[in-house]
Each structure stands twice: as C-alpha cells, then as structure tokens.
Design a protein around this motif. Structure first.
Motif, PDB file in Angstrom:
ATOM      1  N   UNK A 203       0.854  -1.191   0.000  1.00 13.65           N
ATOM      2  CA  UNK A 203       0.000   0.000   0.000  1.00 13.65           C
ATOM      3  C   UNK A 203       0.887   1.237   0.000  1.00 13.65           C
ATOM      4  N   UNK A 204       1.705   1.427  -1.058  1.00 11.40           N
ATOM      5  CA  UNK A 204       2.716   2.481  -1.023  1.00 11.40           C
ATOM      6  C   UNK A 204       2.132   3.891  -1.005  1.00 11.40           C
ATOM      7  N   UNK A 205       0.873   4.040  -1.410  1.00 14.52           N
ATOM      8  CA  UNK A 205       0.251   5.353  -1.378  1.00 14.52           C
ATOM      9  C   UNK A 205      -0.094   5.775   0.046  1.00 14.52           C
ATOM     10  N   UNK A 206      -0.188   4.818   0.945  1.00 11.78           N
ATOM     11  CA  UNK A 206      -0.695   5.071   2.282  1.00 11.78           C
ATOM     12  C   UNK A 206       0.368   5.148   3.359  1.00 11.78           C
ATOM     13  N   UNK A 207       1.430   4.404   3.195  1.00 12.41           N
ATOM     14  CA  UNK A 207       2.365   4.271   4.307  1.00 12.41           C
ATOM     15  C   UNK A 207       3.725   3.824   3.801  1.00 12.41           C
TER      16      UNK A 207
ATOM     17  N   UNK B  15      -8.601  -1.277  -4.078  1.00 10.16           N
ATOM     18  CA  UNK B  15      -8.652   0.031  -3.433  1.00 10.16           C
ATOM     19  C   UNK B  15      -7.309   0.738  -3.564  1.00 10.16           C
ATOM     20  N   UNK B  16      -6.225  -0.025  -3.526  1.00  7.34           N
ATOM     21  CA  UNK B  16      -4.903   0.562  -3.721  1.00  7.34           C
ATOM     22  C   UNK B  16      -4.821   1.206  -5.107  1.00  7.34           C
ATOM     23  N   UNK B  17      -5.314   0.511  -6.118  1.00  5.97           N
ATOM     24  CA  UNK B  17      -5.291   1.061  -7.476  1.00  5.97           C
ATOM     25  C   UNK B  17      -6.153   2.319  -7.577  1.00  5.97           C
ATOM     26  N   UNK B  18      -7.298   2.316  -6.918  1.00  8.29           N
ATOM     27  CA  UNK B  18      -8.187   3.483  -6.904  1.00  8.29           C
ATOM     28  C   UNK B  18      -7.466   4.699  -6.335  1.00  8.29           C
ATOM     29  N   UNK B  19      -6.762   4.493  -5.238  1.00  9.41           N
ATOM     30  CA  UNK B  19      -6.031   5.588  -4.609  1.00  9.41           C
ATOM     31  C   UNK B  19      -4.803   6.000  -5.419  1.00  9.41           C
ATOM     32  N   UNK B  20      -4.156   5.041  -6.040  1.00 11.26           N
ATOM     33  CA  UNK B  20      -2.913   5.269  -6.776  1.00 11.26           C
ATOM     34  C   UNK B  20      -3.133   6.161  -7.995  1.00 11.26           C
ATOM     35  N   UNK B  21      -4.299   6.033  -8.620  1.00 14.74           N
ATOM     36  CA  UNK B  21      -4.541   6.753  -9.873  1.00 14.74           C
ATOM     37  C   UNK B  21      -4.611   8.262  -9.683  1.00 14.74           C
ATOM     38  N   UNK B  22      -5.089   8.706  -8.528  1.00 14.23           N
ATOM     39  CA  UNK B  22      -5.322  10.139  -8.336  1.00 14.23           C
ATOM     40  C   UNK B  22      -4.051  10.982  -8.327  1.00 14.23           C
TER      41      UNK B  22
ATOM     42  N   UNK C 198      -0.101   1.853 -11.796  1.00 12.53           N
ATOM     43  CA  UNK C 198      -0.529   0.462 -11.993  1.00 12.53           C
ATOM     44  C   UNK C 198      -2.033   0.306 -11.786  1.00 12.53           C
ATOM     45  N   UNK C 199      -2.610  -0.627 -12.509  1.00 11.38           N
ATOM     46  CA  UNK C 199      -4.028  -0.940 -12.384  1.00 11.38           C
ATOM     47  C   UNK C 199      -4.220  -2.153 -11.457  1.00 11.38           C
ATOM     48  N   UNK C 200      -5.436  -2.322 -10.995  1.00  9.95           N
ATOM     49  CA  UNK C 200      -5.743  -3.505 -10.197  1.00  9.95           C
ATOM     50  C   UNK C 200      -5.409  -4.758 -11.001  1.00  9.95           C
ATOM     51  N   UNK C 201      -4.679  -5.675 -10.382  1.00 13.79           N
ATOM     52  CA  UNK C 201      -4.248  -6.894 -11.057  1.00 13.79           C
ATOM     53  C   UNK C 201      -2.850  -6.834 -11.630  1.00 13.79           C
ATOM     54  N   UNK C 202      -2.268  -5.618 -11.747  1.00 11.83           N
ATOM     55  CA  UNK C 202      -0.883  -5.494 -12.191  1.00 11.83           C
ATOM     56  C   UNK C 202       0.069  -5.950 -11.086  1.00 11.83           C
TER      57      UNK C 202
ATOM     58  N   UNK D 242     -14.555  -0.758   3.161  1.00 14.32           N
ATOM     59  CA  UNK D 242     -14.142   0.371   2.328  1.00 14.32           C
ATOM     60  C   UNK D 242     -12.696   0.241   1.873  1.00 14.32           C
ATOM     61  N   UNK D 243     -11.982  -0.743   2.404  1.00 18.82           N
ATOM     62  CA  UNK D 243     -10.598  -1.023   2.004  1.00 18.82           C
ATOM     63  C   UNK D 243     -10.509  -2.438   1.453  1.00 18.82           C
ATOM     64  N   UNK D 244      -9.295  -2.841   1.080  1.00 23.78           N
ATOM     65  CA  UNK D 244      -9.082  -4.174   0.523  1.00 23.78           C
ATOM     66  C   UNK D 244      -8.914  -5.258   1.582  1.00 23.78           C
ATOM     67  N   UNK D 245      -8.809  -4.864   2.853  1.00 22.41           N
ATOM     68  CA  UNK D 245      -8.302  -5.774   3.861  1.00 22.41           C
ATOM     69  C   UNK D 245      -9.283  -6.770   4.422  1.00 22.41           C
ATOM     70  N   UNK D 246      -8.823  -7.420   5.493  1.00 22.71           N
ATOM     71  CA  UNK D 246      -9.608  -8.455   6.141  1.00 22.71           C
ATOM     72  C   UNK D 246      -9.057  -8.716   7.533  1.00 22.71           C
ATOM     73  N   UNK D 247      -9.885  -9.353   8.332  1.00 23.16           N
ATOM     74  CA  UNK D 247      -9.443  -9.903   9.604  1.00 23.16           C
ATOM     75  C   UNK D 247      -9.313 -11.411   9.438  1.00 23.16           C
TER      76      UNK D 247
END
Length: 528
Positions: free
Chosen positions: A55-59, A152-159, A181-185, A520-525
């Motif tokens: 998640x390089x856009x976030x942290x 969600x990472x790709x969504x944030x990355x594009x902006x 990069x796009x989702x799946x790259x 709202x994110x890609x994650x999980x517990x």
C-alpha cells in the motif's frame, strides 16, 4: 445478526489470536508471524512493513507511527509516539522570509524526519519476541519479487499521477510505463527491498545513519530542504502517557497531543449527555448530534493542539466534565450551529492494524506517510517515499502548531484502545485523515450504544462535516438526509468512502475474539 440475503461480511471469530489490517497480504503476514511463535507486537510491525510495500500510497518507512499497547490483557495502556520532527533549521521566520504563506503540501519543505523505523526498532526490542530481520522478511519478499496491486490501492494510486510525475525518481518507481498500476498489475520496488535489507541487518542505524540517510538528506538538499544528517541521526520516539475518558462503562484511550486523539474524547464527552441508544442509529437525530459534537471538538483541536514539548496544551481542562457541559449546551437538537468557523480538514492515506494474540497482548498500531504518496520526494537510491507531515504546521508564530526547530506537527493518525473492569477489551482504529475522530466515535457509539458487533459497526453508514458541508455516504438513508437538511445542514456525497477501520473485541468470559475489517478497504481480519 446480519441479514445474509444482503451483501456484507461476517465478523471473524477465534480463540487464539486475530489480526485485522487493510490489506490481505498484511493480515496474512501477521497471522503467519503469530503462528511462528511471534506475539502481537511482532505481528503488527511485520504487517506495517508489508503495507509499506503493498500500500505504497498510504504508508512506508518514510512515515510516522503511533502505538497503544496493552501487554497480557491488562488495562494499563502503554503509548508510544513515533512521529518525527521538523529540521533544526526550520523556523517561521525562515519560511516567511522566503515568501511562504503556508507550508507546501509536497516537496522538501513538507517533509519531517520519519519516525517509523525508530519506533519499530524500539517497540520490537521492548515488547517483541522476534528479530528485526524476521519481521521485515515478508516485506522484503514482496518488494523484491513483486505483489499484485489490489483494487482500493489502485483506486487511490490513480489520483496522484500528476504529483508523482513531478519527481523523476517517484515517477520511475511508482509510475512504471508512465502510468499508475491498475488492479491486477504486478509491481516491484527493488530499491526499497535493498533498503529494508540494510535495516534488517543494521537496525535503526541502517536508516538514520550511513548510506540510506545520506541518500535521503542529499535528495532533500537538492530540492532546497533544510534537513541535515544530524536531524536524522537525532530522531527518537517517546513513551508518553495516554489520555482517556469514560464512556458507556468503558475507558477509551487515545494518544496525547501532538496527536489529535483528544478530539474523539471531546466528542464522546459531549455525546455522553445524550441518550443515543434510544435513537435510530442511522437516523437524522443521531447523525446530527454526532456532527455537532464533532464541529465543536474540531474547533478546539485547531485552537489548542500542538507539540507539548514546545507548547502547553490544556488537556485536563478540555476533557473535564464541566467543559463538556458547556460545549453540549451549544447544541440544538433541531438546528445546525451557525456560529462556528468552518474547518477544512485534510484527507490522507493511512494504514491501521489491530492485533490480539494468544496471551491477550493487544496492539493498536497506525502508520502513515500522510497524503497519498506523502511529499512526493523519493530517495533515488533507497526508494524511500518521504512523508509530508510538515505541511500540517502553521506559519503563525503565536499558534500552538507553529513550525519550530525539532518540533512535531499536529498529527491526524490516531490509534484507539478500550478497556473495562481492569482489562483490555478492544484495540481499534479508523483511518482517514481529519475523519478519524469522527470514525472512532461512530464505531464506539455503534457498539456501546446500539449493540453492534465490530463488523456491523464498521459497515454502518457514515457522515462527516467538512468545509461547511456534511458528506454523507450513499448508503445513508434518504429520510436521514432529509432530516439533516431540515436541520440546516448542506449535504454532499463524498468522492471517497469515509475512512476505513479495524477492531478486535475480546470476550473474557467466553475466551473468544471477534475481529473486523472495513469493507471500504481491501483488507480483512483473520483468526487462528
């Protein structure tokens, strides 16, 4: 219990341990660390390191972190401030003399010295059971061999494509082929992998001294920054006393200033005078009270919060019952307040991690580079994206959050911890820049006042007051929107979903854990 004919997810239930993060690879890395004999702190640092890659856009390791920790399930909450400081040469006068009216959002003057690596090393030494090399190994693997970009990472990355293209080194690493990069790259960060290997071998000195530090400082100086090798070498985090209030039979703990955590506590104090549990959880009256309490609390955040090493912050007075009574008296159940200043709240990209292990060590861990891809400044040889936390400073010398040498800026990222009857009951957090106090309060009141489980509480519709408008997610009921309009609120739909969070609830009587991660994110517990 949720209606299984509607989309959604169930909470995760386990007896041994649960890890909840905003990325599947991060959650899995934490669980594997726990299964290998590591504890909650080992898992959290491992997860944070993985997220700094995937998640390089976030942290990332060029950012800051804050941590709340309850060892062995006890109610004593340890707090660690891993936020970095302004360069020793940074003064209001210097910036004013150079024609700045405010700190820029990007570039070298937005950069404070990263505090995350110092915090990771200190916390691992004090509370972990694994070596730094062990907890960094999964992050090194993904940086070196590649990882699949999630949606969600790709969504944030594009902006931030335009912002990233302004720095040749950022563009080379984060805009392969000239585009996000796009989702799946599949994306790789070989320079960052090499830097993580140095840190794994040399510890904090591998980041704050030597070739890695030289690369970061040299790049900042090339761009006109004030940072020196001494600024990096001097970076140290601190154990601090958390701030707390009682709400609904629970003690809610937050980081003290320079963190905005007391904003959520102010909101809870105000809301404690209303009987929220008798209201519709998604109705206009509940949401209106939350909005108005938030507006009052954010006003005081911006008036008072700064680095307590440099300025006094009246924490005790702000969190007193008498002050809550005064604030509550300003709220009209039927009309939005008109006398408050509008506060423009920054958005940000952040990761939050919640872990409880078999010994009931509970960690609430948040790590961020602030805006999407931070300052946009990258160490050309190290691949380290540097944060832009310095942009939070003011250039008003009389303001508590005015920039000064070695000072920490007011920080938005805030871990939370709930305790009850002498035990920890829940590490929790909600990401989202200025939204975070709102998110903490919404999650807690959903659970305490309305009896929701952690997943229901995170799934529930959200609103947020920002720049004179109430942002309402698409799933807020139409009748609630109309009720807010009748009370004088102007409503808009946010471009992004509001925040994203994780939580792990401990049931001491049953001996079980219940974990949740925000849809709202890609994650999980995951549990074990």
């Amino acid at each position: 219990m949720r209606d299984f004919q509607f989309p959604g997810r169930s909470p995760v239930r386990a007896t041994e341990a649960i890890a909840a993060t905003s990325h599947p690879l991060s959650t899995l890395a934490a669980i594997e660390m726990l299964r290998a004999g590591g504890n909650a702190m080992d898992g959290a640092i491992c997860a944070a390191a993985v997220q700094g890659v995937v998640e390089p856009q976030s942290t990332g390791i060029g950012g800051d972190c804050f941590v709340l920790y309850c060892p062995k399930g006890q109610s004593q909450v340890l707090a660690f401030n891993g936020s970095g400081r302004a360069p020793a040469a940074a003064t209001v006068d210097w910036y004013r003399d150079k024609g700045f009216n405010e700190l820029p959002k990007q570039g070298p003057h937005a950069v404070t010295v990263p505090g995350a690596i110092d915090a990771w090393c200190r916390l691992l030494e004090d509370h972990g059971s694994k070596t730094l090399a062990e907890v960094l190994a999964p992050a090194i693997h993904y940086a070196e061999n590649g990882y699949v970009v999630h949606d969600r990472v790709a969504f944030d990355w594009a902006e931030p494509e335009t912002d990233l293209s302004a720095d040749e080194h950022a563009a080379r690493i984060f805009l392969p082929g000239g585009v996000a990069p796009k989702a799946g790259d599949v994306h790789k960060q070989p320079e960052l992998a090499a830097t993580l290997r140095v840190i794994a071998k040399q510890g904090r000195a591998g980041f704050y001294e030597g070739a890695v530090a030289v690369d970061m400082v040299r790049r900042l100086k090339e761009l006109g920054g004030l940072h020196t090798a001494e600024d990096f070498a001097a970076t140290r985090g601190d154990y601090v006393a958390p701030v707390s209030v009682s709400y609904g039979g629970h003690e809610i703990h937050q980081m003290p200033p320079n963190n905005q955590g007391l904003t959520a506590l102010l909101m809870l104090n105000v809301l404690s005078g209303f009987k929220l549990g008798g209201l519709d959880p998604n109705g206009a009256e509940r949401l209106h009270l939350e909005i108005e309490a938030g507006r009052l609390a954010y006003r005081d955040r911006d008036r008072f919060v700064g680095d307590q090493d440099h300025v006094p912050v009246p924490v005790r007075a702000l969190l007193s019952a008498a002050y809550a009574d005064r604030l509550r008296a300003e709220i009209d159940r039927e009309r939005a307040m008109t006398h408050l200043p509008d506060v423009q709240l920054p958005g940000s990209d952040t990761v939050y991690i919640s872990i409880v292990d078999r010994d009931r060590n509970a960690v609430s861990f948040i790590n961020s580079t602030y805006y999407s891809f931070g300052s946009g400044v990258v160490g050309p040889k190290t691949g380290v994206m540097l944060q832009n936390r310095g942009s939070s400073f003011r250039l008003d010398a009389g303001h508590p959050n005015a920039i000064a040498p070695g000072k920490r800026p007011m920080h938005t990222i805030m871990p939370g911890m709930a305790t009850k009857s002498g035990r920890v009951v829940m590490p929790f957090g909600v990401m989202g820049g200025g939204y975070q106090p709102f998110g903490h309060v919404h999650l807690l009141t959903n659970m305490i006042d309305f009896g929701m489980d952690p997943q229901q509480a995170l799934d529930a519709p959200r609103v947020f007051y920002n720049d004179g408008l109430v942002e309402a997610e698409r799933n807020v009921p139409t009748e609630a929107i109309e009720g807010l309009r009748r009370r004088g609120h102007a409503i808009t739909e946010p471009h992004h979903p509001l925040g994203g969070g994780q939580a792990v609830l401990i049931d001491w009587e049953k001996g079980t854990l219940t974990g949740a991660s925000d849809p709202r994110k890609d994650g999980m517990a995951l549990g074990c």
